[in-house]
Design a protein around this motif. Structure first.
Motif, PDB file in Angstrom:
ATOM      1  N   ASP A  59      57.453 -77.587  28.910  1.00 47.05           N
ATOM      2  CA  ASP A  59      57.233 -76.179  28.432  1.00 47.05           C
ATOM      3  C   ASP A  59      56.206 -75.615  29.508  1.00 47.05           C
ATOM      4  O   ASP A  59      55.079 -75.832  29.699  1.00 47.05           O
ATOM      5  CB  ASP A  59      56.427 -75.907  27.087  1.00 47.05           C
ATOM      6  CG  ASP A  59      56.512 -74.676  26.744  1.00 47.05           C
ATOM      7  OD1 ASP A  59      56.864 -73.616  27.570  1.00 47.05           O
ATOM      8  OD2 ASP A  59      56.031 -74.245  25.675  1.00 47.05           O
ATOM      9  N   LEU A  60      56.826 -74.937  30.554  1.00 46.56           N
ATOM     10  CA  LEU A  60      56.125 -74.581  31.965  1.00 46.56           C
ATOM     11  C   LEU A  60      56.302 -73.081  32.248  1.00 46.56           C
ATOM     12  O   LEU A  60      57.524 -72.708  31.938  1.00 46.56           O
ATOM     13  CB  LEU A  60      56.643 -75.424  32.951  1.00 46.56           C
ATOM     14  CG  LEU A  60      57.077 -76.794  33.181  1.00 46.56           C
ATOM     15  CD1 LEU A  60      57.417 -77.107  34.095  1.00 46.56           C
ATOM     16  CD2 LEU A  60      55.747 -77.613  32.953  1.00 46.56           C
ATOM     17  N   ALA A  61      55.589 -72.664  33.083  1.00 46.12           N
ATOM     18  CA  ALA A  61      55.768 -71.539  33.691  1.00 46.12           C
ATOM     19  C   ALA A  61      56.509 -71.873  34.964  1.00 46.12           C
ATOM     20  O   ALA A  61      56.500 -72.918  35.395  1.00 46.12           O
ATOM     21  CB  ALA A  61      54.451 -70.637  34.316  1.00 46.12           C
ATOM     22  N   ILE A  62      57.571 -70.833  35.370  1.00 46.46           N
ATOM     23  CA  ILE A  62      58.486 -71.239  36.685  1.00 46.46           C
ATOM     24  C   ILE A  62      57.676 -71.767  37.746  1.00 46.46           C
ATOM     25  O   ILE A  62      58.175 -72.605  38.590  1.00 46.46           O
ATOM     26  CB  ILE A  62      59.470 -69.951  36.799  1.00 46.46           C
ATOM     27  CG1 ILE A  62      60.273 -69.895  35.547  1.00 46.46           C
ATOM     28  CG2 ILE A  62      60.077 -70.294  38.086  1.00 46.46           C
ATOM     29  CD1 ILE A  62      60.992 -68.563  35.556  1.00 46.46           C
ATOM     30  N   ALA A  63      56.528 -71.117  37.982  1.00 46.83           N
ATOM     31  CA  ALA A  63      55.652 -71.419  39.203  1.00 46.83           C
ATOM     32  C   ALA A  63      55.289 -72.869  39.293  1.00 46.83           C
ATOM     33  O   ALA A  63      55.002 -73.205  40.119  1.00 46.83           O
ATOM     34  CB  ALA A  63      54.432 -70.389  39.288  1.00 46.83           C
ATOM     35  N   ASP A  64      55.402 -73.649  37.948  1.00 47.60           N
ATOM     36  CA  ASP A  64      54.949 -74.942  38.022  1.00 47.60           C
ATOM     37  C   ASP A  64      56.147 -75.979  38.179  1.00 47.60           C
ATOM     38  O   ASP A  64      55.727 -77.093  38.076  1.00 47.60           O
ATOM     39  CB  ASP A  64      54.244 -75.186  36.419  1.00 47.60           C
ATOM     40  CG  ASP A  64      52.923 -74.452  36.236  1.00 47.60           C
ATOM     41  OD1 ASP A  64      52.157 -74.186  37.366  1.00 47.60           O
ATOM     42  OD2 ASP A  64      52.566 -74.238  35.117  1.00 47.60           O
ATOM     43  N   TYR A  65      57.361 -75.301  38.438  1.00 44.92           N
ATOM     44  CA  TYR A  65      58.649 -76.402  38.643  1.00 44.92           C
ATOM     45  C   TYR A  65      58.049 -77.335  39.749  1.00 44.92           C
ATOM     46  O   TYR A  65      58.584 -78.627  39.484  1.00 44.92           O
ATOM     47  CB  TYR A  65      59.524 -75.486  39.016  1.00 44.92           C
ATOM     48  CG  TYR A  65      60.830 -76.163  39.518  1.00 44.92           C
ATOM     49  CD1 TYR A  65      61.643 -76.556  38.529  1.00 44.92           C
ATOM     50  CD2 TYR A  65      61.117 -76.652  40.915  1.00 44.92           C
ATOM     51  CE1 TYR A  65      62.866 -77.091  38.808  1.00 44.92           C
ATOM     52  CE2 TYR A  65      62.277 -77.300  40.984  1.00 44.92           C
ATOM     53  CZ  TYR A  65      63.058 -77.556  40.133  1.00 44.92           C
ATOM     54  OH  TYR A  65      64.339 -78.466  40.562  1.00 44.92           O
ATOM     55  N   PRO A  66      57.592 -77.075  40.907  1.00 48.86           N
ATOM     56  CA  PRO A  66      57.359 -77.890  41.975  1.00 48.86           C
ATOM     57  C   PRO A  66      56.459 -79.366  41.470  1.00 48.86           C
ATOM     58  O   PRO A  66      56.654 -80.453  41.866  1.00 48.86           O
ATOM     59  CB  PRO A  66      56.663 -77.378  43.073  1.00 48.86           C
ATOM     60  CG  PRO A  66      57.085 -75.946  42.827  1.00 48.86           C
ATOM     61  CD  PRO A  66      57.162 -75.812  41.373  1.00 48.86           C
ATOM     62  N   GLN A  67      55.513 -78.976  40.557  1.00 47.54           N
ATOM     63  CA  GLN A  67      54.826 -80.493  40.092  1.00 47.54           C
ATOM     64  C   GLN A  67      55.559 -81.077  39.125  1.00 47.54           C
ATOM     65  O   GLN A  67      54.991 -82.039  39.023  1.00 47.54           O
ATOM     66  CB  GLN A  67      53.491 -79.632  39.317  1.00 47.54           C
ATOM     67  CG  GLN A  67      52.324 -79.167  40.063  1.00 47.54           C
ATOM     68  CD  GLN A  67      52.644 -77.609  40.747  1.00 47.54           C
ATOM     69  OE1 GLN A  67      52.751 -76.849  39.991  1.00 47.54           O
ATOM     70  NE2 GLN A  67      52.719 -77.294  42.115  1.00 47.54           N
ATOM     71  N   HIS A  68      56.405 -80.485  38.516  1.00 52.49           N
ATOM     72  CA  HIS A  68      57.316 -81.518  37.413  1.00 52.49           C
ATOM     73  C   HIS A  68      58.535 -81.987  37.809  1.00 52.49           C
ATOM     74  O   HIS A  68      59.167 -82.676  37.209  1.00 52.49           O
ATOM     75  CB  HIS A  68      57.283 -80.620  36.111  1.00 52.49           C
ATOM     76  CG  HIS A  68      56.153 -80.410  35.466  1.00 52.49           C
ATOM     77  ND1 HIS A  68      55.295 -81.169  34.495  1.00 52.49           N
ATOM     78  CD2 HIS A  68      55.019 -79.301  36.026  1.00 52.49           C
ATOM     79  CE1 HIS A  68      54.371 -80.487  34.314  1.00 52.49           C
ATOM     80  NE2 HIS A  68      54.036 -79.247  35.049  1.00 52.49           N
ATOM     81  N   PHE A  69      58.963 -81.421  39.013  1.00 43.21           N
ATOM     82  CA  PHE A  69      60.439 -82.015  39.491  1.00 43.21           C
ATOM     83  C   PHE A  69      60.351 -82.342  40.979  1.00 43.21           C
ATOM     84  O   PHE A  69      59.492 -81.672  41.719  1.00 43.21           O
ATOM     85  CB  PHE A  69      61.332 -80.939  39.447  1.00 43.21           C
ATOM     86  CG  PHE A  69      61.647 -80.375  37.910  1.00 43.21           C
ATOM     87  CD1 PHE A  69      62.762 -80.884  37.283  1.00 43.21           C
ATOM     88  CD2 PHE A  69      60.676 -79.586  37.279  1.00 43.21           C
ATOM     89  CE1 PHE A  69      62.865 -80.785  35.778  1.00 43.21           C
ATOM     90  CE2 PHE A  69      60.953 -79.285  35.959  1.00 43.21           C
ATOM     91  CZ  PHE A  69      62.043 -79.836  34.963  1.00 43.21           C
ATOM     92  N   GLN A  70      61.203 -83.132  41.428  1.00 45.36           N
ATOM     93  CA  GLN A  70      61.204 -83.591  42.778  1.00 45.36           C
ATOM     94  C   GLN A  70      62.476 -83.813  43.186  1.00 45.36           C
ATOM     95  O   GLN A  70      63.486 -84.286  42.531  1.00 45.36           O
ATOM     96  CB  GLN A  70      60.260 -84.913  43.084  1.00 45.36           C
ATOM     97  CG  GLN A  70      60.724 -86.199  42.388  1.00 45.36           C
ATOM     98  CD  GLN A  70      59.817 -87.255  42.521  1.00 45.36           C
ATOM     99  OE1 GLN A  70      59.943 -88.366  42.268  1.00 45.36           O
ATOM    100  NE2 GLN A  70      58.635 -87.123  42.810  1.00 45.36           N
ATOM    101  N   GLU A  71      62.806 -83.549  44.656  1.00 41.13           N
ATOM    102  CA  GLU A  71      64.003 -83.737  45.248  1.00 41.13           C
ATOM    103  C   GLU A  71      64.048 -84.934  45.943  1.00 41.13           C
ATOM    104  O   GLU A  71      63.095 -85.442  46.802  1.00 41.13           O
ATOM    105  CB  GLU A  71      64.253 -82.410  46.235  1.00 41.13           C
ATOM    106  CG  GLU A  71      64.722 -81.470  45.491  1.00 41.13           C
ATOM    107  CD  GLU A  71      65.440 -80.199  46.550  1.00 41.13           C
ATOM    108  OE1 GLU A  71      66.351 -80.076  46.319  1.00 41.13           O
ATOM    109  OE2 GLU A  71      64.601 -80.011  47.362  1.00 41.13           O
ATOM    110  N   LEU A  72      65.152 -85.834  45.850  1.00 38.67           N
ATOM    111  CA  LEU A  72      65.323 -87.036  46.797  1.00 38.67           C
ATOM    112  C   LEU A  72      66.445 -86.852  47.482  1.00 38.67           C
ATOM    113  O   LEU A  72      67.666 -86.193  47.258  1.00 38.67           O
ATOM    114  CB  LEU A  72      65.626 -88.182  45.846  1.00 38.67           C
ATOM    115  CG  LEU A  72      64.427 -88.534  44.845  1.00 38.67           C
ATOM    116  CD1 LEU A  72      65.060 -89.475  43.891  1.00 38.67           C
ATOM    117  CD2 LEU A  72      63.434 -88.901  45.575  1.00 38.67           C
ATOM    118  N   HIS A  73      66.388 -87.504  48.726  1.00 36.18           N
ATOM    119  CA  HIS A  73      67.551 -87.508  49.846  1.00 36.18           C
ATOM    120  C   HIS A  73      68.277 -88.852  49.583  1.00 36.18           C
ATOM    121  O   HIS A  73      67.569 -89.740  50.098  1.00 36.18           O
ATOM    122  CB  HIS A  73      67.110 -87.131  51.132  1.00 36.18           C
ATOM    123  CG  HIS A  73      68.330 -86.745  52.012  1.00 36.18           C
ATOM    124  ND1 HIS A  73      68.206 -86.647  53.418  1.00 36.18           N
ATOM    125  CD2 HIS A  73      69.646 -86.804  51.771  1.00 36.18           C
ATOM    126  CE1 HIS A  73      69.464 -86.307  53.889  1.00 36.18           C
ATOM    127  NE2 HIS A  73      70.311 -86.514  53.132  1.00 36.18           N
TER     128      HIS A  73
END
Lengths: 260, 429
Positions: B234-248
């Motif tokens: 349950d997050l503010a949108i601005a906290d997205y980067p702390q909870h999700f990550q991108e992989l190549h």
């Protein structure tokens, strides 16, 4: 409806693009089933998994050439097609992804991807006509669906499509729009931009941003004079020309000359 | 037959270019790869150095099917960076044009891209030879959605009327009123669509997904809300980067996303529905119940029913917004440049779409990050293939190939969006 084999075979091909131009065919909600009756849709992956082998009477090509594989694929498609028409700014001018042509593509790759070694791409994004003979180029980012139907109908009947090469200004007059540049001082690329959209932007109180690319024989100097009088600075002029048709002359030259 | 490779060299009825490769060893699925080889176009690179006013026009070109979603996530992120709030009739117009895009995109997917799988047709053109009236019903709904986008946005694909702060021109009330009859017919057609797709045969497959979607205090989500999940996020949108990550990964030009610390998740209509059932109007809730859906749906093949329920919602919401519309005094809130970073997430037809921009003091974009729903769903699609197809290995290669394609199409993947295509390879060795 005619049986398979007696109708002209239509193929729709995709290269680097957003799918919006081929979607414009599916957006012909009132005409789509009639079109599907008049032609045999032999290859159109966005619509059907059925594939009919070439040769094709008419190929519509969306997207630009950005990989070595695609540069080879378009040659095979040309060989399999009696007529080949490009649809949209990517196929006709290289699209917005042609901004890489003016940068180092390795920098672009490293900005987006953690493992540049996984990415195979050319240093440039180029129009289909730079690789194979093209029978007709339909402008627009995206194409106008009524123009797309006109082009299909014309080619199926063996006549030239009626897609005027004059500027958006003419369409503004036809639509009865007030000139946003004269009346409101809003910078507008309408005087140099190819018609076809129906002058939508001025109708929505904004300046044309050139998504149909340059008209035939545009007077760039005259428009640049106007833009300067309106106080548009050089970097902004470079960006105005440097979008969806940045690789189409003379938009390319003007964008570069103003520092793009 | 214990070892096989099943390949789909070019996945049809998806937007963009992709392939599938399934490797079967000793009668079990060893590997399932969704290959995305759509050539990269480098939007995040060439956005650098552009003005903060440009992303609505530029980002639309990432996807011809959901340009409004790109425009909406962009303007919300940029307004967050500029400290601007857009509310009242302008906020309502944004919801309205989003209704139009959901209708256009869901109408296309339900009727033309997905239903043919359930009915054994290669595509909607073939379906129309036997059921022209049904396909025309889908096309009529799609047309109604496009009519909203064209009126509010100027045209169907790549609308021109969206700007940071609002619109260039706000429509007149009487212009919107002109849509009402078409939308009322569309709402009836959407209810008929729910009944139609509810009668399809669905493979009995469920997984315990982590659903992720926006959740708003009062509304079914489009543009605003907190980012919530079925496992308690349950997050503010601005906290997205702390909870999700991108992989190549090597087999994809789309970057895969996962929860920070690992874990795949599910975006899109089924996630939105399962996290926001209580926010649907009674008409849509009742249609869902009559179609046999509970308040949570975990069978991805039933996503076609959920999409139909969202069609009911989108028509109903569009009609409500038009009925309540008051013409705004100004078409846009003024926006002055300033340095800062802004985050935006909105609900694209196929799931949550995240944008982030860092601006210099003069409004020049210094950095842009765009995370499309399909790249976030890609690991979950691969997990579905691995989990489900073990039960279907007695199928012929062609039948199994088609079922795998259908499994991918559950997600309405937009590969052009994910920046990146689909082919299927089944390797039984």
């Amino acid at each position: 409806m005619a049986e398979t084999g007696t109708r002209p075979k239509l193929a729709v091909w995709k290269f680097a693009s957003c799918d919006g131009c081929q979607l414009s065919l599916l957006d012909c909600e009132d005409e789509l089933l009639a079109v599907a009756g008049a032609v045999e849709i032999a290859y159109f992956l966005e619509a059907t998994r059925a594939e009919v082998a070439g040769p094709y009477d008419l190929s519509l090509v969306e997207g630009s050439i950005t990989t070595a594989h695609d540069a080879a694929r378009i040659k095979a498609i040309r060989q399999a097609s009696k007529r080949l028409i490009t649809i949209g700014a990517c196929a006709t001018a290289g699209g917005i992804q042609a901004l890489r042509n003016f940068a180092d593509v390795r920098d672009f790759i490293s900005i987006v991807y953690a493992r540049p070694d996984y990415i195979e791409t050319l240093a440039t994004s180029t129009a289909i006509a730079e690789h194979v003979k093209v029978d007709f180029e339909l402008r627009g980012c995206p194409v106008n669906k009524h123009q797309l139907l006109e082009v299909l109908a014309a080619f199926l009947r063996g006549r030239q499509p009626a897609t005027p090469g004059h500027s958006v200004c003419v369409e503004c007059k036809q639509r009865g729009n007030v000139c946003v540049m004269v009346a409101h001082g809003t910078p507008c690329l309408g005087p140099v931009t190819h018609a076809g959209c129906g002058a939508i932007c001025p109708a929505y109180d904004r300046g044309c941003y050139g998504c149909f690319g340059p008209m035939e024989s545009p007077n760039m100097a005259a428009l640049n004079h106007w833009l300067a009088r309106l106080g548009v600075d050089q970097p902004t002029i470079a960006r105005l020309y440097g979008t969806f048709n940045v690789n189409a002359e003379p938009f390319r030259a003007e964008s570069q000359r103003h520092g793009g | 037959m214990a070892d096989r490779t099943i390949k789909v060299a070019q996945l049809a009825r998806v937007e963009g270019e992709g392939a599938l490769k399934i490797t079967i060893r000793d009668g079990a699925v060893k590997q399932a790869e969704l290959n995305i080889f759509e050539p990269p176009r480098f939007f995040e690179a060439f956005l650098r150095g552009r003005a903060f006013t440009e992303p609505p026009d530029i980002c639309a070109r990432i996807c011809g099917i959901c340009p409004v979603a790109y425009q909406m996530s962009a303007v919300h992120a940029l307004e967050a960076a500029l400290g601007v709030t857009v509310d009242g009739p302008l906020r309502a117009l944004r919801r309205l044009i989003y209704c139009g895009e959901w209708i256009e995109s869901h109408g296309l997917h339900v009727y033309m891209l997905h239903a043919p799988d359930f009915l054994g047709y290669q595509g909607a053109i073939e379906l129309a030879r036997d059921h022209a009236d049904i396909v025309q019903r889908g096309l009529d709904m799609k047309k109604a959605g496009n009519a909203i986008v064209a009126l509010v946005g100027g045209r169907e694909v790549h609308p021109v009327n969206i700007k940071v702060g609002g619109f260039y021109r706000a429509p007149r009330r009487r212009e919107l009123q002109g849509l009402v009859d078409q939308l009322e017919r569309g709402r009836d057609a959407a209810l008929a669509t729910v009944r139609w797709v509810a009668g399809f045969d669905f493979p009995d497959c469920e997984r315990d997904y982590e659903f992720v979607a926006l959740r708003h205090p009062a509304e079914y989500p489009f543009n605003e809300g907190r980012l919530v999940s079925s496992r308690g996020l349950d997050l503010a949108i601005a906290d997205y980067p702390q909870h999700f990550q991108e992989l190549h990964v090597a087999h994809s030009t789309a970057l895969h996303s996962q929860r920070a610390g690992g874990g795949h998740y599910f975006l899109g209509p089924m996630a939105r529905y399962s996290l926001n059932f209580d926010r649907l109007p009674a008409l849509a809730q009742d249609a869902a119940k009559a179609a046999g859906l509970g308040p949570v749906c975990r069978n991805p093949y039933r996503s076609i029913v959920v999409r139909a329920v969202e069609l009911v919602f989108a028509f109903d919401e569009a009609l409500r917004l038009i009925a309540d519309y008051v013409e705004p005094d100004q078409p846009a809130v003024p926006c002055e440049p300033r340095a800062g970073t802004g985050h935006g997430a909105t609900e694209a037809p196929r799931g949550m779409l995240y944008h982030r921009y860092r601006l210099a003091a003069d409004g020049t974009i210094e950095d842009a990050v765009i995370i499309p729903p399909t790249s976030q769903n890609q690991p979950t699609i691969e997990d579905d293939l691995k989990s489900f197809i073990g039960g279907w290995l007695d199928m012929s290669d062609e039948a199994l190939r088609w079922r795998c394609e259908q499994t991918v199409r559950n997600y309405d993947p937009c590969i052009s969006c994910a920046t990146h295509y689909l082919r299927l390879d089944i390797d039984r060795a």
